[in-house]
Enzyme design. Structure first.
Site: not given
Ligand code: M6R
Length: 608
Positions: A2, A27, A74, A100-101, A481, A485, A488, A504, A603
């Protein structure tokens, strides 16, 4: 996970705190809340959803105050609801806490307090902090917080107000960042200094176990036993970056379009073509230290981890240094073996990812040197590592990492080049590699130009519920990757696999409605990839390929092809990923999801 913010001074505190919360929404955005004290009375207001909702509600209330704390959440413990939103109160409603935590032993504390008659209102771990402080309060606010702290296990940054102490905020940190901003007769606190940078650039950061008592006139910091500590303030120099969507419908789309420029920025003045090598700025490692590196450990999460996998492949191929690429959340609990001449590279867009910070601290304690690759100046990572390399991607607002990923790939390519040139790569090969790097911005632009055909393909495939993303060698992590994308932002089941692994087990899932996005830009494994795709086709699976212009056979195998400009295998993840970003964006758009702030995500992931 958070963001917390606090203010005390002569400005309108609620406005300052709300402004700060907007800055910290990366956050978490499940709920938001605010507490303030006026004329000895504690006011609390909370809303489910984004800070903008909270803002509207606070405006309607018309409250005025010179002290406030706020929170954007969050959810970790307890669903996102008004009840579970912060600030949390003790049961006498005398003190309010933002946190936060995670308090790991919250259940034990809760049961202990309940036995003593304390009545809990929420499902959160954070409420135990407020209840504990309320329970321990015997007229001395600072003392109550100080007594509560050693009883709490886990990671936290907290700010607490008490209605009997209307002129102060007490805060503390343990494993979570907390910055205190020092103005003229006004003080700020926040999980990230970006929340108050427009008011002051003088700040201190709390270290583990420290407690701070903040009044309008200043801050006093104490050790765990309340011995006063002298702390030097820092002058924060990083820029305040205000960003808007411009003409784009979403930040994600804007950030995809920014990539020709962000890649250019990542490269700027970071290589010497004459010598065919990289000249990374402000690297706090001497050439001799880098020459002595015998093993590299890369630590990262999510998209950054995928960049790490690609970099690992590249460093091994070109520099022949063994590289171990690790998911931070796993590595931190492995009791890692660190030998001499091990270099750790931590990768994080935000520089605040809790698992990556913890893993890199673990390695640091064991004697490894840490190089940090991040995008945010002043972030916890940038402050803690032995040497930082900045991505220069500019602020990335969309939760989905796009331009930060391609910038990571570019900067890591430069690093691989540097290591390779110190070992076995000739100057001529180095120049060839640099020439390929220089072409990337233009090649990415070419991919962006086919966004409309990609959007048409997205219409065709948007209704599918099961996607495979396949690739081999450099295209394997690129496929991971791509799948991340799509998952998410479009909320579709998308699995990334090494194409050779399909037989496999996973191939059992292929049928006429499944879609395979095939990443075909690794020339070394291209024929093998074609065989793997034939196996999918033989089972009636639909195939959408991303392939280099001019590649043979693929048109006969795939249902559709997105063509991208050819380059070196090691650099091919860049253009392929941009094509995959556009595809995911367009599918998400078709499906009507909330692209910039997808459900359940944040984020920056600041809890374990
Ligand atoms: O800020 P960071 O690069 O350490 O974040 C790592 C992941 O949380 C981040 O890359 C996440 O997987 C992305 N939202 C993916 O698009």
């Amino acid at each position: 996970m958070c963001g917390i913010v606090g203010y005390i001074g002569s400005r309108e505190a609620l406005t300052v705190v709300l402004e700060g919360l907007h800055k910290l929404e990366y956050r978490g955005y499940d709920s938001a809340g605010i507490a303030s004290i006026e004329k000895g009375e504690l006011f609390v207001y909370k809303e489910v959803g984004k800070v903008a909702q909270l803002e509207k509600g606070v405006e309607r209330k018309g409250w005025k105050s010179h002290l406030a704390i706020g929170h954007t959440r969050w959810a970790t413990h307890g669903i996102p609801s008004e009840k579970n939103a912060h600030p949390h109160l003790d049961d006498k409603k005398r003190c309010a806490v933002v946190h936060n935590g995670i308090i790991e032993n919250y259940d034990a504390i809760r049961r202990l307090l309940e036995k003593r008659g304390v009545v809990f209102q929420t499902d959160t771990d954070s409420e135990t902090i407020a209840q504990l402080i309320g329970f321990l309060y015997k007229g001395n606010f600072l003392r109550a917080v100080q007594r509560a702290l050693p009883l709490m296990q886990g990671a936290f940054a907290i700010a607490v107000v008490h209605h009997e102490q209307p002129g102060e905020i007490i805060c503390a940190a343990q494993g979570s960042p907390l910055a205190i901003g020092m103005g003229q007769e006004e003080m700020f606190l926040a999980s990230d200094a970006a929340a108050f940078l427009r008011y002051t650039r003088r700040a201190i950061y709390l270290r583990d176990s420290e407690v701070a008592q903040i009044t309008q006139h200043g801050v006093e910091v104490f050790a765990a036993d309340l011995t006063p500590i002298e702390k030097e303030s820092e002058d924060l120099t990083h820029a305040i970056e205000e960003v808007t969507k411009g003409d784009f419908q979403h930040f994600m789309l804007k950030e995809i379009h920014e990539q020709p420029q962000s890649i250019q920025n990542a490269l700027l003045a970071r290589f010497s073509k004459e010598y065919g090598t990289a000249t990374l700025d402000n690297l706090n490692f001497s050439d001799q230290e880098l020459q002595q590196v015998e093993r590299i450990v890369i630590l990262a999460c999510g998209t950054s981890y995928h960049a790490g996998l690609i970099a690992g492949q590249m460093i091994e191929e070109y520099a022949r240094i063994p590289v171990q690429v690790e998911i931070s959340s796993e590595y931190r609990y492995k009791n890692p073996i660190v030998r001499d001449h091990t270099l750790a590279i931590a990768i994080s867009q935000s520089g605040e990812t809790a698992d990556t910070l913890a893993a890199m601290r673990e390695l640091h304690e064991k004697g490894a040197k840490i190089m940090g690759l991040c995008n945010v100046q002043g972030s916890t990572m940038a402050r803690e590592v032995d040497s930082s390399i900045f991505l220069r991607a500019g602020p990335e607002i969309g939760v989905a990492a796009t331009k930060s990923f391609t910038s990571q790939l570019v900067v890591l390519s430069l690093l691989a080049l540097k290591f390779a040139r110190m070992r076995q790569m000739s100057a001529q090969e180095g120049i060839h590699f640099i020439e390929a790097l220089e072409k990337l911005p233009q090649q990415v632009q070419q991919v962006i130009q086919v966004k409309n055909p990609i959007a048409m393909l997205a219409k065709k495939y948007a209704a599918a519920e099961h996607f495979f993303f396949l690739g081999r060698r450099y295209m394997f992590a690129t496929a991971l990757e791509g799948a991340l994308k799509l998952k998410e932002i479009a909320y579709v089941n998308a699995n990334g696999y090494a194409a050779g692994e399909m037989k496999h087990g996973p191939i059992a899932l292929i049928h006429e409605t499944s879609v395979t996005v095939a990443f075909c830009c690794d020339s070394f494994t291209y024929p093998k990839m074609m065989s793997n795709l034939m196996e999918i086709k033989a089972r009636a699976g639909r195939i959408l390929a991303i392939a280099p212009e001019g590649a043979p056979d693929i048109e006969g195998i795939a249902d559709d092809v997105i063509w991208v400009p050819p380059t070196l295998d090691a650099l091919s993840p860049v253009a392929s990923s941009v094509a995959a970003q556009l595809l995911s964006y367009s599918i998400a758009f078709e499906r009507g999801t909330e692209i910039d702030q997808p459900r359940n995500l944040a984020k920056s992931v600041t809890v374990e």
